[in-house]
Design an enzyme around this catalytic site. Structure first.
Site, PDB file in Angstrom:
ATOM      1  N   LYS A  42       0.839  -1.200   0.000  1.00 52.00           N
ATOM      2  CA  LYS A  42       0.000   0.000   0.000  1.00 52.00           C
ATOM      3  C   LYS A  42       0.874   1.250   0.000  1.00 52.00           C
ATOM      4  CE  LYS A  42      -0.427   0.048   5.046  1.00 52.00           C
ATOM      5  NZ  LYS A  42      -1.352   0.062   6.200  1.00 52.00           N
ATOM      6  N   ARG A 139     -10.463   0.618  14.256  1.00 49.32           N
ATOM      7  CA  ARG A 139     -10.622   1.303  12.967  1.00 49.32           C
ATOM      8  C   ARG A 139     -11.896   0.788  12.296  1.00 49.32           C
ATOM      9  NH1 ARG A 139      -4.448   1.178  10.603  1.00 49.32           N
ATOM     10  NH2 ARG A 139      -4.941  -1.040  10.424  1.00 49.32           N
ATOM     11  N   HIS A 169      -6.125  -7.044  13.039  1.00 55.00           N
ATOM     12  CA  HIS A 169      -4.862  -6.300  13.064  1.00 55.00           C
ATOM     13  C   HIS A 169      -4.517  -5.958  14.507  1.00 55.00           C
ATOM     14  CE1 HIS A 169      -1.623  -4.030  11.223  1.00 55.00           C
ATOM     15  NE2 HIS A 169      -1.869  -3.030  12.040  1.00 55.00           N
ATOM     16  N   ARG A 222       0.884 -10.943   7.177  1.00 59.47           N
ATOM     17  CA  ARG A 222       1.015  -9.756   6.337  1.00 59.47           C
ATOM     18  C   ARG A 222       2.350  -9.076   6.671  1.00 59.47           C
ATOM     19  NH1 ARG A 222      -3.843  -9.384   8.803  1.00 59.47           N
ATOM     20  NH2 ARG A 222      -3.158  -7.575  10.007  1.00 59.47           N
ATOM     21  N   TYR A 268      16.033  31.619   4.837  1.00 61.39           N
ATOM     22  CA  TYR A 268      14.920  32.415   5.357  1.00 61.39           C
ATOM     23  C   TYR A 268      15.078  32.696   6.843  1.00 61.39           C
ATOM     24  CZ  TYR A 268      12.367  31.514   1.016  1.00 61.39           C
ATOM     25  OH  TYR A 268      11.982  31.456  -0.292  1.00 61.39           O
ATOM     26  N   CYS A 314      14.333  25.142   2.548  1.00 65.10           N
ATOM     27  CA  CYS A 314      13.411  25.829   1.644  1.00 65.10           C
ATOM     28  C   CYS A 314      12.508  24.813   0.938  1.00 65.10           C
ATOM     29  CB  CYS A 314      14.194  26.633   0.612  1.00 65.10           C
ATOM     30  SG  CYS A 314      15.460  27.710   1.322  1.00 65.10           S
ATOM     31  N   ASP A 316      12.485  23.921  -2.190  1.00 67.06           N
ATOM     32  CA  ASP A 316      13.150  23.109  -3.209  1.00 67.06           C
ATOM     33  C   ASP A 316      14.649  22.946  -2.985  1.00 67.06           C
ATOM     34  OD1 ASP A 316      10.650  23.279  -4.856  1.00 67.06           O
ATOM     35  OD2 ASP A 316      11.255  25.382  -4.938  1.00 67.06           O
TER      36      ASP A 316
END
Length: 390
Positions: A42, A139, A169, A222, A268, A314, A316
Site C-alpha cells: 500500500k 478502525r 490487526h 502480512r 529564510y 526551503c 526546493d
C-alpha cells in the site's frame, strides 16, 4: 524522471531490490512452510514503488499482495500484476463490480456494507471477500459474533460472493508489554471459532507479530515494514532473529558551493550566521520533496563525512556546512551509506519525532526512484539504465 527514464534534477532515491528480496526470503525461512506471505504494498509500497516491490516480493516467495484502497489494486493490475490482491481498507459498496472486473479481493467490515454492496452487484463474475474483525484496533471491522454470523449468512446467500478469508490487526504487537496483544489474539481466536466454516485464509500477524509470535501465524501473515528492511519498533529491535536490510536511500548533488565570511547569513529568517570562514553547499531538495523543515540541523554525508544542514530548509533547496571545499557535482547522501558512514531511516525518524514508516512515505513522487539489482542501477524493462550514473 518518468518510469526509469531520464530526469533533469540532481536529487533521487534508490531502492535496492536485492534487499527487498532478501528480507522476504528471511521472513519466509522464519515461518512454517504452510504459512503464506501477504506482501503489503500500500501507499506506493511505503514510498518504494508499487509494481517494482510487488514483483520482487512475489518472486521471493510472497503469494498474495495487500493494498489500502481499490485504486492501488487497479493500478497494479494495469501494470501487469496478476497475483491475488486484498484491499485492506473500506471500499464503496457501489464499486463492488469493479472489484469483480479486476479480480480484486475486498474487505467486509460491517453487515450494512455487505447489504448495500449486494444491491449494486450486477456482474456475473465472483468477488472474493475477507472479513475484517475488530479485536481492539478500533478502525474498521466486525465486533460481535452475531454480526459475524449475519455476514457469513449474507455471503452464503449470494453465489457471486465467496468468503475467502478472515483477519484482524494488532495494535501493540511491536511493544514489549504483550497483555493487549494477547487479549486481541484470544478474541480473534474466539471469533474465528464461531464461524460456521473456516475460510481459506486466516491472518492476523503484521511484521512484528510474524517475527515474535508463532501462535498468531494461523496460515498467512502480512509483511509490511520488515519487507522494506525497517524495524517495526525500536524496542523490539533486539528480538529480530535475522538481519533485515534497508532498501531505501536518498541522494542529491551539490549544485553550488561558496565560501562565507564571518557574519554571513543563510536562508529564510537569517537564522544561521557563520562564525568564521566556512564552505556552504546547496543541494536541490526541500520540503516539497518531503525533506521537511524540521530536519534543519540534521547531518548528511558528503565525501564520507557528516555535514549539518544549516539555515531553514526551503521548498526546493537546502544548504549544508561542508567540512572543506568540495566541488559542485559531489554526491550528498541524506539517507543511506557513504564510505564507512551510514544515516538510517530511523535516524531521520528520530529527528522528525516520528516513526520510520513515515519517512519513505513522505518523500514526494517528484523525487525519482531508481532501482538497484546486483549493486547496479537497472531499468526493469531494459536491463541496465545507461543514461544515469549514480
Amino acid at each position: 524522471m518518468e518510469e526509469q527514464g531520464y530526469f533533469y534534477r540532481d536529487t533521487w532515491a534508490e531502492v535496492d531490490l536485492d534487499c527487498i528480496s532478501e528480507n522476504v526470503t528471511s521472513v519466509k525461512k522464519h515461518l512454517p512452510q504452510q504459512v503464506s506471505i501477504i506482501a503489503v504494498v500500500k501507499a506506493n509500497a511505503y514510498g518504494h514503488g508499487d509494481v517494482q516491490i510487488a514483483e520482487t516480493a512475489l518472486a521471493a516467495g510472497a503469494s498474495f499482495l495487500a493494498v489500502a484502497f481499490m485504486d492501488e489494486a487497479i493500478a497494479l493490475r494495469n501494470k501487469g500484476i496478476d497475483a491475488p490482491i486484498l484491499v485492506l481498507g473500506a471500499t464503496r459498496p457501489e464499486d463492488i463490480n469493479m472489484a469483480a472486473k479486476f479480480s480484486i479481493t475486498l474487505t467486509v467490515f460491517q453487515k450494512e456494507w455487505l447489504e448495500e454492496a449486494k444491491k449494486h452487484l450486477t456482474t456475473n463474475q465472483s468477488v472474493a471477500l475477507h472479513i475484517k474483525v475488530d479485536t481492539g484496533m478500533g478502525r474498521i471491522g466486525v465486533r460481535s459474533v452475531e454480526e459475524l454470523h449475519t455476514i457469513h449468512r449474507l455471503i452464503g446467500e449470494e453465489k457471486r460472493l465467496m468468503l475467502e478469508g478472515a483477519y484482524t490487526h494488532f495494535a501493540t504487537a511491536d511493544e514489549l508489554d504483550q497483555s493487549y496483544f494477547q487479549q486481541q489474539l484470544e478474541l480473534f481466536e474466539t471469533m474465528i471459532a464461531a464461524l460456521p466454516e473456516r475460510p481459506k485464509y486466516v491472518h492476523s500477524s503484521n511484521s512484528a507479530a510474524a517475527i515474535r509470535f508463532p501462535k498468531a501465524y494461523f496460515n498467512a501473515v502480512r509483511i509490511g515494514i520488515a519487507m522494506y528492511g525497517l524495524t517495526p519498533s525500536l524496542e523490539m529491535e533486539k528480538e529480530i532473529p535475522f538481519p533485515i536490510k534497508e532498501a531505501f536511500s536518498l541522494h542529491s548533488r551539490l549544485v553550488h558551493v561558496k565560501k562565507l565570511t564571518k557574519g554571513d547569513k543563510v536562508s529564510y529568517g537569517a537564522t544561521y550566521e557563520s562564525e568564521e570562514e566556512e564552505w556552504i553547499g546547496t543541494i536541490p531538495i526541500g520540503y516539497a520533496d518531503g525533506w521537511l523543515r524540521k530536519l534543519q540541523g540534521q547531518e548528511v554525508l558528503v565525501a564520507g563525512e557528516r555535514s549539518p544542514i544549516v539555515g531553514r530548509i526551503c521548498m526546493d533547496q537546502c544548504m549544508i556546512r561542508l567540512p572543506k571545499y568540495v566541488p559542485v557535482g559531489t554526491t550528498v547522501t541524506l539517507i543511506g551509506k557513504q564510505e564507512d558512514q551510514f544515516i538510517s531511516v530511523n535516524e531521520i525518524a528520530q529527528k522528525l519525532e516520528t516513526i520510520n514508516y513515515e519517512v519513505p512515505c513522505i518523500i514526494a513522487n517528484r523525487v525519482p526512484r531508481l532501482y538497484k539489482k546486483g549493486g547496479k542501477i537497472v531499468d526493469l524493462k531494459n536491463d541496465l539504465l545507461n543514461n544515469y550514473q549514480a
